[in-house]
Design a protein around this motif. Structure first.
Motif, PDB file in Angstrom:
ATOM      1  N   ASP A 202       0.841  -1.197   0.000  1.00  0.00           N
ATOM      2  CA  ASP A 202       0.000   0.000   0.000  1.00  0.00           C
ATOM      3  C   ASP A 202       0.881   1.254   0.000  1.00  0.00           C
ATOM      4  O   ASP A 202       1.990   1.246   0.549  1.00  0.00           O
ATOM      5  CB  ASP A 202      -0.882   0.039   1.253  1.00  0.00           C
ATOM      6  CG  ASP A 202      -1.893  -1.102   1.307  1.00  0.00           C
ATOM      7  OD1 ASP A 202      -1.820  -2.011   0.466  1.00  0.00           O
ATOM      8  OD2 ASP A 202      -2.751  -1.065   2.208  1.00  0.00           O
ATOM      9  N   HIS A 203       0.369   2.324  -0.603  1.00  0.00           N
ATOM     10  CA  HIS A 203       1.080   3.611  -0.585  1.00  0.00           C
ATOM     11  C   HIS A 203       0.101   4.722  -0.199  1.00  0.00           C
ATOM     12  O   HIS A 203      -0.941   4.876  -0.834  1.00  0.00           O
ATOM     13  CB  HIS A 203       1.692   3.922  -1.956  1.00  0.00           C
ATOM     14  CG  HIS A 203       2.774   2.983  -2.360  1.00  0.00           C
ATOM     15  ND1 HIS A 203       4.045   3.043  -1.841  1.00  0.00           N
ATOM     16  CD2 HIS A 203       2.767   1.944  -3.217  1.00  0.00           C
ATOM     17  CE1 HIS A 203       4.789   2.080  -2.373  1.00  0.00           C
ATOM     18  NE2 HIS A 203       4.039   1.392  -3.215  1.00  0.00           N
ATOM     19  N   PRO A 204       0.446   5.522   0.819  1.00  0.00           N
ATOM     20  CA  PRO A 204      -0.405   6.664   1.187  1.00  0.00           C
ATOM     21  C   PRO A 204      -0.044   7.888   0.334  1.00  0.00           C
ATOM     22  O   PRO A 204       1.037   8.468   0.491  1.00  0.00           O
ATOM     23  CB  PRO A 204      -0.055   6.891   2.665  1.00  0.00           C
ATOM     24  CG  PRO A 204       1.344   6.380   2.808  1.00  0.00           C
ATOM     25  CD  PRO A 204       1.551   5.311   1.774  1.00  0.00           C
TER      26      PRO A 204
ATOM     27  N   CYS B  22       4.077   9.856  -2.316  1.00  0.00           N
ATOM     28  CA  CYS B  22       3.782   8.880  -1.285  1.00  0.00           C
ATOM     29  C   CYS B  22       4.287   9.452   0.034  1.00  0.00           C
ATOM     30  O   CYS B  22       5.376  10.023   0.095  1.00  0.00           O
ATOM     31  CB  CYS B  22       4.485   7.556  -1.584  1.00  0.00           C
ATOM     32  SG  CYS B  22       4.217   6.333  -0.278  1.00  0.00           S
TER      33      CYS B  22
END
Ligand SMILES: [Cu+2]
Length: 474
Positions: free
Chosen positions: A403-405, A456
């Motif tokens: 996952d990448h924010p 990110c």
């Protein structure tokens, strides 16, 4: 010293290893700190003038010994010491803010005001300004346009500078609720630090840190390891959370209490939403109403649960964050009335005019992972050019195995639900998790002219390529 963690020295401390969970047998008895508010040097209530000094400091995260950190000090208070987090900036909406950064670090730095819709020249990124050299200063000026919980941190070598302790919270008050609705209004900045057994900050950045974002082995709430919060049984408090960690995802739970989400990144929600757990990805904020049980002399535990964010990240859970000890009953508040602002859904352009961003990674060389947007690593990425005033629909596709924010500077967006309708109940966002092997769609009006960053918020990923420029053109 306020930040000194008064812990019982346990034999388990010798077992603190890089990337191992912190020992739990020696819970701190340190009281949850109350963040000191920054000194306002301007008597005009509509203005805030303050000084933030970025400097080396020494903090005791572990009883085993001190850590050499970098931290912000309130330069307007001659008695202030540098702290992690830095002084709290708390203002009313519409306040004109003027904060001078004085750089007493051995390296250049800036301050980015995460989430605030500041003029592009005040955004603190290398595209906005020449970084402030050691011994130099820079004065940031902007208006607190939006209510919400925000934070500030360097945007130069951020993976190192934030990890070392340079961050603080900035609260812009709303008028949805009144102070009487809550027994207390607290700010909790969450972080994790990677410490050696002697209490010093680890100087090792291994391949795992680069790949996952450095996950510390000691969790911090407002700079303190597992503090104890005293609260009134049966009362309602307002808690504002900021995730300031390089890579850790916090999934928060407080069993025994009732949680209502009041606000997200971009301020108050139209209506409060009841929830059991709160996922907070790096950079993200949430505000909650916390209704504590009417059971004096009991203790609740704020903890973070396991989050599977890909690549078998060693993220055991639940891990304790803070003990909440309930005292004599406080004043029990009447039910909360939360009528937030109407958030009008933005007009959603059709799929044909959707802009696609693709996140990906190259981990073939585990010691040198690279992260990409549209197959290119910053600064080679192509800037996103948008004429001012345009509403765009973005599909952010995550082709990576984790996952990448994603964080977009200078604006708030609305996320789209699976049917392509703006999820206004979730409020305005500036940071959103993009799950692996999935897409997230969002819509935004690009009306803040200038050069912005899109990246990110796992800081090691941003520094290793997952970042690009956004030009909002006049
Ligand atoms: Cu990432």
């Amino acid at each position: 010293m306020l930040l000194r963690a008064r812990a019982t020295i346990g034999s388990a401390l010798g077992l603190v290893l890089a990337c191992a969970p912190a020992p739990e047998s020696d819970a701190d008895e340190a009281a949850a700190p109350v963040l000191a508010e920054i000194t306002d040097l301007d008597p005009d209530p509509g203005r805030l003038r303050a000084i933030l000094v970025a400097e080396p400091a020494v903090l005791d995260y572990l009883p085993a010994g001190p850590a050499a950190v970098w931290a912000y000090r309130d330069g307007g208070d001659p008695d202030a010491v540098a702290r992690v987090p830095g002084p709290l900036v708390r203002v009313a909406r519409g306040t004109m803010i003027e904060i001078e950064l004085r750089n007493a670090l051995p390296v250049e730095t800036t301050i980015h005001w995460h989430g605030l819709r500041v003029p592009a020249t005040q955004d603190g990124t290398p595209s906005a300004q020449v970084p402030v050299p050691p011994g130099g200063s820079f004065t940031y000026r902007f208006e607190a346009r939006d209510a919400g919980t925000f934070w500030f941190h360097p945007h130069v070598d951020a993976a190192t500078q934030i990890e070392r302790g340079l961050y603080g919270a900035l609260v812009v008050e709303d008028d949805v609720a009144s102070a009487e609705d809550f027994e207390a209004d607290r700010v909790f900045v969450l972080d994790d630090v990677k410490l050696e057994a002697d209490g010093t900050l680890s100087s090792t950045t291994d391949a795992l840190d680069l790949m996952l974002g450095r996950q510390g082995n000691v969790l911090l709430v407002d700079g303190v390891r597992r503090p104890t919060l005293q609260a009134g049984a049966g009362t309602r408090e307002r808690w504002r959370f900021v995730n300031a960690a390089n890579g850790r995802y916090f999934r928060l739970r407080l069993q025994g209490a009732r949680w209502l989400e009041l606000a997200s990144d971009g301020g108050p929600l139209p209506a409060a939403r009841e929830l059991d757990t709160v996922l907070l990805v790096p950079g993200e904020r949430r505000e909650l109403a916390v209704e504590l049980p009417a059971a004096p002399d009991t203790a609740l535990l704020l903890e973070t649960l396991h989050t599977d964010r890909g690549h078998d990240v060693p993220d055991p859970g639940p891990l304790p964050l803070m003990d909440v000890v309930l005292q004599d009953p406080g004043e029990s508040a009447p039910p909360l009335v939360w009528v937030g602002p109407d958030i009008a859904p933005l007009p959603v352009p059709g799929p044909a005019s959707t802009r696609t961003l693709v996140l990906s990674e190259d981990d073939e060389d585990a010691s040198d992972p690279r992260f990409y947007i549209d197959g290119l690593a910053f600064p080679e990425t192509l800037p996103i050019m948008v004429p001012a005033g345009t509403v765009e629909r973005w599909r952010v596709r995550n082709d990576a195995q984790m996952d990448h924010p994603l964080h977009v500077h200078g604006l708030f967006f609305q996320t789209l639900d699976p049917s392509g309708v703006p999820d206004v109940a979730a409020g305005w966002k500036d940071t959103i998790n993009i799950p692996r092997d999935a897409s997230v769609e969002l819509v935004a009006r690009f009306d803040n002219i200038g050069q912005w960053m899109v990246h990110c918020h796992i800081l090691e990923h941003a520094e290793r390529g997952m970042m690009t420029m956004l030009h909002v053109m006049p």
